[in-house]
Design a protein around this motif. Structure first.
Motif, PDB file in Angstrom:
ATOM      1  N   MET A  92      -0.647  11.323  -0.779  1.00  0.00           N
ATOM      2  CA  MET A  92      -1.063  11.447  -2.177  1.00  0.00           C
ATOM      3  C   MET A  92      -1.733  12.771  -2.528  1.00  0.00           C
ATOM      4  O   MET A  92      -1.770  13.150  -3.695  1.00  0.00           O
ATOM      5  CB  MET A  92      -2.019  10.298  -2.526  1.00  0.00           C
ATOM      6  N   GLU A  96      -2.151   7.683   3.942  1.00  0.00           N
ATOM      7  CA  GLU A  96      -2.434   7.640   2.505  1.00  0.00           C
ATOM      8  C   GLU A  96      -2.910   8.999   2.008  1.00  0.00           C
ATOM      9  O   GLU A  96      -2.451   9.492   0.968  1.00  0.00           O
ATOM     10  CB  GLU A  96      -3.494   6.572   2.233  1.00  0.00           C
ATOM     11  N   ARG A 133       0.835  -1.201   0.000  1.00  0.00           N
ATOM     12  CA  ARG A 133       0.000   0.000   0.000  1.00  0.00           C
ATOM     13  C   ARG A 133       0.872   1.254   0.000  1.00  0.00           C
ATOM     14  O   ARG A 133       0.617   2.210  -0.733  1.00  0.00           O
ATOM     15  CB  ARG A 133      -0.927  -0.012   1.218  1.00  0.00           C
ATOM     16  N   GLN A 171       1.033   4.041  -3.021  1.00  0.00           N
ATOM     17  CA  GLN A 171       0.693   5.446  -2.765  1.00  0.00           C
ATOM     18  C   GLN A 171       1.587   6.367  -3.583  1.00  0.00           C
ATOM     19  O   GLN A 171       1.107   7.313  -4.224  1.00  0.00           O
ATOM     20  CB  GLN A 171       0.864   5.767  -1.275  1.00  0.00           C
TER      21      GLN A 171
END
Length: 366
Positions: free
Chosen positions: A207, A203, A176, A180
């Motif tokens: 991002m 996250e 993950r 990202q």
């Protein structure tokens, strides 16, 4: 001014409301999303983030309010006529189609054929680094590879807006984190407007150009990741976006640059900065754990803010030491870089907790 806000507005939400019985899933939300912006809707379960995204996509019909794309109302349009790329949480790949077939499907729906279709598919497969896997079936792919296929399928027809419904939530932590940065890099190369839903604070901060923090269907605060983290407006935002210690008190004195706050009889010095408070006013000071040092009592003699205490819990967490310290103000959490903090202090050790007057921010208690 935020750079995203200098660009034309791609998508606008005006006074959006959606209720289910007595529960307001969307509570009068208004929002402008700039062209080319990566915006994340962040909040706990039940905060309304997915309902807002599904309303934008056309899968949820609001009770009131309007949605505009480039200034034109799209409320009456069906999902397929909105021409948005959508990446669902479970990817929703067609199991009987290869990677290439899944990515080609949106183009076939739009009547694109032959060499034009092939060229767009190959370009998009290359964009998400799947050229070597183009003939595999979804069951032959890892979770990260399936996510790339779903993203490619959403991008292949060059939509003006891509909607992402927790696209990384099914992946393990390491993958993950890698994706990202890949997704952020892809967005920066394409310049397409991305609207992302997530419950993962890291996250969202990694991002996004801007983050919308939601609670109970309502917007709590909007801003760039660093602005929200460093200047949260409320206890909820400070506590949800990262971790924070909270000191409740009242202003005992004010001078040109500094407040003194009485917290349980202890004077805490706080640099005014953007915070304004009058003498006698009740305050809530938020302190991020990484801005608090745990040192020996002798090392703290010259510190402007110092509270003596004892180590309740200590842990080595990768690059950091994490401490929970018992103090007269209650428990205080500290996170310190391990490489410069000396040996890990064990439970029961007598220590001092210190921080600078610039370390905290005054927030509303809600």
């Amino acid at each position: 001014m935020n750079k995203a806000q200098e660009k034309p507005i791609a998508l606008s939400i005006r006074n959006l409301v959606k209720t289910y019985g007595k529960v307001a899933a969307i509570d009068n939300v208004s929002l402008d999303i700039a062209s080319g912006e990566f915006l994340s809707l962040l909040g706990p379960s039940g905060s309304g983030k997915s309902t807002i995204l599904m309303a934008i996509a056309g899968f949820v019909t609001p009770d009131s309010g309007e949605i505009l794309l480039n200034g034109q109302k799209i409320d009456a349009l069906s999902p397929e006529k909105r021409q948005f790329g959508v990446v669902f949480q479970g990817y929703a790949l067609f199991p009987h189609m290869s990677v290439r077939g899944n990515i080609a499907y949106p183009l076939k729906l739009r009547g694109i054929k032959g060499a034009e279709l092939d060229a767009q598919v190959e370009r998009t497969i290359d964009l998400v680094h799947l050229s070597a896997l183009a003939d595999r079936m979804p069951r032959q792919l890892s979770g990260g590879q399936q996510q790339r296929v779903a993203l490619a399928r959403a991008l292949v027809f060059d939509p003006s807006v891509v909607l992402l419904d927790e696209p990384l939530s099914a992946l393990d932590k390491k993958l993950r984190a890698e994706l990202q940065f890949e997704l952020r890099s892809l967005h920066q190369r394409l310049g397409t407007t991305f609207v992302n839903v997530t419950h993962d604070q890291e996250e969202a901060m990694t991002m996004s150009d801007r983050i919308v923090i939601l609670r109970d269907g309502a917007v709590q605060q909007i801003g760039a990741p660093d602005s929200l983290y460093n200047r949260p407006s409320t206890r909820f935002v400070a506590d949800f976006l990262g971790r924070a210690n909270f000191l409740e008190g009242a202003v005992s004195s004010v001078n040109g640059t500094e407040l003194k706050i009485d917290v349980k009889g202890i004077a805490v010095r706080h640099a005014k900065g953007k915070d304004a408070a009058a003498q006698g006013e009740k305050t809530l000071l938020a302190l991020r754990p990484e801005r608090i040092a745990v040192v020996s009592p002798d090392q703290a003699k010259t510190s402007l803010n110092r509270i003596d205490g004892s180590v309740q819990t200590s842990a080595f967490v990768g690059s950091q030491y994490v401490y929970v310290i018992d103090t007269p103000l209650g428990t205080i959490e500290s996170q310190m870089p391990a490489f410069e903090a000396g040996p890990l202090r064990q439970p029961g050790a007598q220590v001092a907790v210190t921080w600078s007057p610039e370390a905290g921010v005054l927030v509303k208690d809600k």
